[in-house]
Write an enzyme that holds these catalytic residues in place. Structure first.
Site, mmCIF file in Angstrom:
data_model
loop_
_atom_site.group_PDB
_atom_site.id
_atom_site.type_symbol
_atom_site.label_atom_id
_atom_site.label_comp_id
_atom_site.label_asym_id
_atom_site.label_seq_id
_atom_site.Cartn_x
_atom_site.Cartn_y
_atom_site.Cartn_z
ATOM 1 N N SER A 71 -11.644 -0.719 55.900
ATOM 2 C CA SER A 71 -10.690 -1.551 55.161
ATOM 3 C C SER A 71 -9.948 -2.582 56.009
ATOM 4 C CB SER A 71 -9.672 -0.670 54.425
ATOM 5 O OG SER A 71 -8.788 -0.064 55.327
ATOM 6 N N LYS A 112 -2.629 -0.526 56.907
ATOM 7 C CA LYS A 112 -2.833 -1.784 56.177
ATOM 8 C C LYS A 112 -1.910 -2.849 56.769
ATOM 9 C CE LYS A 112 -5.385 0.535 53.173
ATOM 10 N NZ LYS A 112 -6.859 0.402 53.088
#
EC number: 3.4.21.89
Length: 201
Positions: A71, A112
Site C-alpha cells: 500500500s 499511511k
C-alpha cells in the site's frame, strides 16, 4: 633449670622473611577474588541498566515497525523496516504529508500518509488531490500513480485523513474513514532495513 634455646640471628631473620612473604600472597589472592566478584556484579548491573533503557526507549520514544503489503509503494516496500518516533505528536501536531503508524479499528497497526487535517475537506477529482478546494502537489507519488475520484469528506475534529502512496492498491481512509489522532502510534522517521533502502521519510 631449662635453658632458652639459642637461635642464630640469621635464622631468625630468615623465619621472619618467610612469614612476611606468605601474607601478601594471600592478600593478592583475596583481592583477586574480590575483583572478580565485583566485575561480575558490574556486568550484571550494566546489563540490567541496558535492558531497562531499551525497554524505556521502545516503550516511549522509538519503536521499529515492519511494513507488510504494497500500500505504500513506491515510498516503502513490503518487508521494509522503519523507525517510528512515538514522541512526535506529544510535542507537536500532525502535518500534511507525514507518514504515520496508527492502530486501526481492527486493532492492527497500519502505515499511511496524512493528506488532510482536522476540520479540512478532502477529495480527489480528475486524479488530483484537493484540500479545501486547493490542489495539493504530491511529490512523494510516482508519476504513474492514479487516484480514483472520491466525493468531498469533512475531517472531524481530532482526526486525520490518510491515504496509501500506492493509491490503486491501498485500504485507507477512503474505506475505513478518518483516523483519530489518539490512535496514532507515532511518526515514521526513516527506513533502517534493508540498508540499501535506508532513507528519511
Amino acid at each position: 633449670m631449662d635453658r632458652q634455646k639459642f637461635i642464630p640471628r640469621s635464622e631468625r631473620l630468615k623465619q621472619q622473611s618467610q612469614k612476611q612473604s606468605s601474607l601478601p600472597s594471600r592478600s593478592r589472592r583475596d583481592r583477586g577474588e574480590g575483583k572478580g566478584k565485583n566485575s561480575y556484579r558490574d556486568w550484571a548491573i550494566a546489563l540490567v541498566a541496558a535492558l531497562a533503557l531499551a525497554f524505556l526507549i521502545r516503550g516511549f520514544v522509538l519503536e521499529p515497525f515492519h511494513v507488510s503489503g504494497p500500500s505504500m509503494q513506491d515510498t516503502l516496500a513490503s518487508n521494509d523496516k522503519v523507525m517510528v518516533n512515538k514522541l512526535s505528536y506529544k510535542m507537536s501536531k500532525p502535518k500534511h504529508g507525514e507518514v504515520v503508524v496508527f492502530r486501526s479499528k481492527d486493532k492492527i497497526d497500519l502505515i499511511k500518509r496524512i493528506v488532510a487535517l482536522p476540520g479540512e475537506t478532502v477529495e480527489v477529482k480528475n486524479n488530483q488531490l484537493l484540500v479545501n478546494g486547493k490542489e495539493v502537489k504530491e511529490s512523494y507519488l510516482s508519476s504513474s500513480t492514479k487516484t480514483a475520484d472520491f466525493a468531498p469528506v469533512k475531517v472531524p475534529d481530532g482526526q486525520v485523513f490518510v491515504l496509501g502512496d500506492n493509491r490503486s492498491n491501498s485500504t485507507d481512509s477512503r474505506v475505513f474513514g478518518p483516523v483519530a489522532t489518539s490512535e496514532i502510534v507515532g511518526k515514521a522517521s526513516f527506513v533502517y532495513w534493508p540498508i540499501s533502502h535506508f532513507s528519511g521519510l
